[in-house]
Enzyme design. Sequence first.
Site, PDB file in Angstrom:
ATOM      1  N   ASP A  35       0.865  -1.199   0.000  1.00 21.49           N
ATOM      2  CA  ASP A  35       0.000   0.000   0.000  1.00 21.49           C
ATOM      3  C   ASP A  35       0.890   1.233   0.000  1.00 21.49           C
ATOM      4  O   ASP A  35       1.967   1.226   0.594  1.00 21.49           O
ATOM      5  CB  ASP A  35      -0.880  -0.003   1.269  1.00 21.49           C
ATOM      6  CG  ASP A  35      -2.170   0.792   1.077  1.00 21.49           C
ATOM      7  OD1 ASP A  35      -3.256   0.194   1.168  1.00 21.49           O
ATOM      8  OD2 ASP A  35      -2.085   2.024   0.857  1.00 21.49           O
ATOM      9  N   THR A  39      -4.970   6.497   0.608  1.00 22.21           N
ATOM     10  CA  THR A  39      -6.205   6.633   1.396  1.00 22.21           C
ATOM     11  C   THR A  39      -6.249   5.641   2.559  1.00 22.21           C
ATOM     12  O   THR A  39      -7.094   5.774   3.431  1.00 22.21           O
ATOM     13  CB  THR A  39      -7.466   6.402   0.518  1.00 22.21           C
ATOM     14  OG1 THR A  39      -7.297   5.170  -0.204  1.00 22.21           O
ATOM     15  CG2 THR A  39      -7.661   7.534  -0.468  1.00 22.21           C
ATOM     16  N   GLY A  40      -5.367   4.671   2.561  1.00 19.88           N
ATOM     17  CA  GLY A  40      -5.337   3.708   3.663  1.00 19.88           C
ATOM     18  C   GLY A  40      -4.448   4.213   4.785  1.00 19.88           C
ATOM     19  O   GLY A  40      -3.804   5.243   4.657  1.00 19.88           O
ATOM     20  N   ASP A  60       4.014   1.838  -4.379  1.00 21.57           N
ATOM     21  CA  ASP A  60       2.983   2.334  -5.294  1.00 21.57           C
ATOM     22  C   ASP A  60       2.891   1.352  -6.467  1.00 21.57           C
ATOM     23  O   ASP A  60       3.895   1.114  -7.156  1.00 21.57           O
ATOM     24  CB  ASP A  60       3.417   3.738  -5.765  1.00 21.57           C
ATOM     25  CG  ASP A  60       2.386   4.394  -6.673  1.00 21.57           C
ATOM     26  OD1 ASP A  60       1.722   3.675  -7.445  1.00 21.57           O
ATOM     27  OD2 ASP A  60       2.269   5.627  -6.614  1.00 21.57           O
ATOM     28  N   TYR A 147     -12.058   7.044 -12.743  1.00 22.90           N
ATOM     29  CA  TYR A 147     -12.269   5.820 -11.967  1.00 22.90           C
ATOM     30  C   TYR A 147     -12.947   4.753 -12.838  1.00 22.90           C
ATOM     31  O   TYR A 147     -12.440   3.636 -12.970  1.00 22.90           O
ATOM     32  CB  TYR A 147     -13.128   6.150 -10.754  1.00 22.90           C
ATOM     33  CG  TYR A 147     -13.386   5.005  -9.802  1.00 22.90           C
ATOM     34  CD1 TYR A 147     -12.385   4.552  -8.937  1.00 22.90           C
ATOM     35  CD2 TYR A 147     -14.638   4.386  -9.740  1.00 22.90           C
ATOM     36  CE1 TYR A 147     -12.635   3.512  -8.041  1.00 22.90           C
ATOM     37  CE2 TYR A 147     -14.887   3.353  -8.847  1.00 22.90           C
ATOM     38  CZ  TYR A 147     -13.890   2.920  -7.993  1.00 22.90           C
ATOM     39  OH  TYR A 147     -14.136   1.905  -7.110  1.00 22.90           O
ATOM     40  N   TYR A 161      -4.789 -10.658 -20.711  1.00 23.87           N
ATOM     41  CA  TYR A 161      -3.725 -11.518 -20.154  1.00 23.87           C
ATOM     42  C   TYR A 161      -4.224 -12.966 -20.075  1.00 23.87           C
ATOM     43  O   TYR A 161      -3.462 -13.906 -20.323  1.00 23.87           O
ATOM     44  CB  TYR A 161      -3.272 -11.029 -18.770  1.00 23.87           C
ATOM     45  CG  TYR A 161      -2.096 -10.074 -18.834  1.00 23.87           C
ATOM     46  CD1 TYR A 161      -2.267  -8.763 -19.245  1.00 23.87           C
ATOM     47  CD2 TYR A 161      -0.801 -10.491 -18.506  1.00 23.87           C
ATOM     48  CE1 TYR A 161      -1.193  -7.887 -19.325  1.00 23.87           C
ATOM     49  CE2 TYR A 161       0.276  -9.630 -18.585  1.00 23.87           C
ATOM     50  CZ  TYR A 161       0.073  -8.324 -18.989  1.00 23.87           C
ATOM     51  OH  TYR A 161       1.145  -7.463 -19.075  1.00 23.87           O
ATOM     52  N   GLN A 164      -4.345 -14.163 -23.814  1.00 22.10           N
ATOM     53  CA  GLN A 164      -3.049 -14.144 -24.513  1.00 22.10           C
ATOM     54  C   GLN A 164      -2.003 -15.011 -23.819  1.00 22.10           C
ATOM     55  O   GLN A 164      -1.186 -15.643 -24.473  1.00 22.10           O
ATOM     56  CB  GLN A 164      -2.571 -12.691 -24.598  1.00 22.10           C
ATOM     57  CG  GLN A 164      -1.501 -12.442 -25.646  1.00 22.10           C
ATOM     58  CD  GLN A 164      -1.281 -10.924 -25.840  1.00 22.10           C
ATOM     59  OE1 GLN A 164      -2.174 -10.116 -25.614  1.00 22.10           O
ATOM     60  NE2 GLN A 164      -0.087 -10.557 -26.256  1.00 22.10           N
ATOM     61  N   ARG A 188     -18.109   9.216   1.449  1.00 19.32           N
ATOM     62  CA  ARG A 188     -19.072   8.215   1.007  1.00 19.32           C
ATOM     63  C   ARG A 188     -20.332   8.338   1.860  1.00 19.32           C
ATOM     64  O   ARG A 188     -20.297   8.795   2.995  1.00 19.32           O
ATOM     65  CB  ARG A 188     -18.476   6.808   1.084  1.00 19.32           C
ATOM     66  CG  ARG A 188     -17.542   6.567  -0.087  1.00 19.32           C
ATOM     67  CD  ARG A 188     -17.088   5.143  -0.199  1.00 19.32           C
ATOM     68  NE  ARG A 188     -15.811   4.930   0.438  1.00 19.32           N
ATOM     69  CZ  ARG A 188     -15.040   3.871   0.200  1.00 19.32           C
ATOM     70  NH1 ARG A 188     -15.428   2.935  -0.634  1.00 19.32           N
ATOM     71  NH2 ARG A 188     -13.884   3.740   0.830  1.00 19.32           N
TER      72      ARG A 188
END
Length: 313
Positions: A35, A39-40, A60, A147, A161, A164, A188
């Site tokens: 992470d 936001t965590g 990241d 998003y 993926y 293929q 939210r």
Amino acid sequence: MSARKKVLVTGGAGFVGSHLCDRLMADGFDVLCVDNFYTGNRDNIIDLIDNPHFEMMRHDVTFPLYVEVDEIFNLACPASPIHYQLDPVQTTKTSVHGAINMLGLAKRTGAKILQASTSEVYGDPEVHPQTEDYLGNVNPIGPRGCYDEGKRCAETLFFDYHRQYGTNIRVARIFNTYGPRMHPDDGRVVSNFIVQALRDKPITIYGDGSQTRSFCYVSDLIDGLMALMETSDDVTGPVNLGNPREMTIRELAEQIITMTGSKSELVEKPLPGDDPTQRCPDISRAKSQLGWSPAVALEDGLEKTIGYFKDTL
Ligand code: NAD
Ligand code: UDP
Ligand code: UDP
């Protein structure tokens, strides 16, 4: 070498990810939580940090990651509209470059990989309730596009993926989920209304509150994600995971006022652009392919969530 399965959870310090880490640890897996703390936060996983079978890595997912794992849950991505719209370019990069890197990792290691996709791939739906074969109604250039289109492109990458390179994929389309560890300021609706109600502050209804959502308690969602990962390899999804009990946003506000005994009043605020007017999952596929359906009633889930916010505020 440990015989325990090694599971990577990206976005593991977030709301859903931290509950998933809890479940995986309880089930005896070795967990690598990746992470970048966008936001965590560490508090969500504080009870796991000292466990030798748990590892936290600040990273990241838009950058390559070389680790050895057996399974990957790809959850990294801000999920609330105010957070994902704060830096929309980074949101798209997280979904798209993050998917490419995690799929590259899955391809190299042979790991099974699950994508946390979203009901937002349906946009403002004209088919109701939403089935997985509905192709959606997304505005590619609106404020939610970063998003919605990022998640849609991630699904494309997962299926390419798979076709293929034979990558073992699972795609879950997650509908609105709530519970303890939601960020109190992430905007939210469930967290906003509970925090406002507990503070006797006005409850902010966007628009006239007639738009609908269907809310799934987080432990039900985790059951669904685990079932999807564990099911036979011919089940790729996409599969809707959500609670089909649909309600208007005004009904949700009234329910929370009743349950908290709040003195709050309802106030109307402008409706944000491209806000979907209705949303409800058709979960026939999850029922037939995973034997999954949600078990927690809204009242019980809200009670636990209200209790959490009472303790943390
Ligand atoms: P959250 O914001 O609490 O968690 C997301 C986590 O990802 C955070 O810990 C954040 O720091 C991390 N993250 C963000 N960008 C990252 C990056 N580039 N690299 C590494 N980590 C990064 O949100 P959540 O509600 O827990 O959502 C988890 C996943 O489920 C997301 O992919 C979201 O799109 C999906 N989802 C959630 C819901 C819901 O209602 N909660 C609905 C649909 C889909
Ligand atoms: N990648 C990664 N970890 C791995 C393997 C690959 O992060 O263990 C990244 C790698 O940086 C690459 C991406 O995943 O950019 C896609 O990998 P793939 O093998 O599909 O493509 P290629 O390396 O040929 O671009
Ligand atoms: N909403 C609201 N008041 C708030 C926060 C949200 O009326 O304080 C509405 C919002 O406009 C949307 C619904 O509640 O119609 C759900 O919003 P949320 O951001 O939780 O999720 P999403 O829109 O992504 O489903």
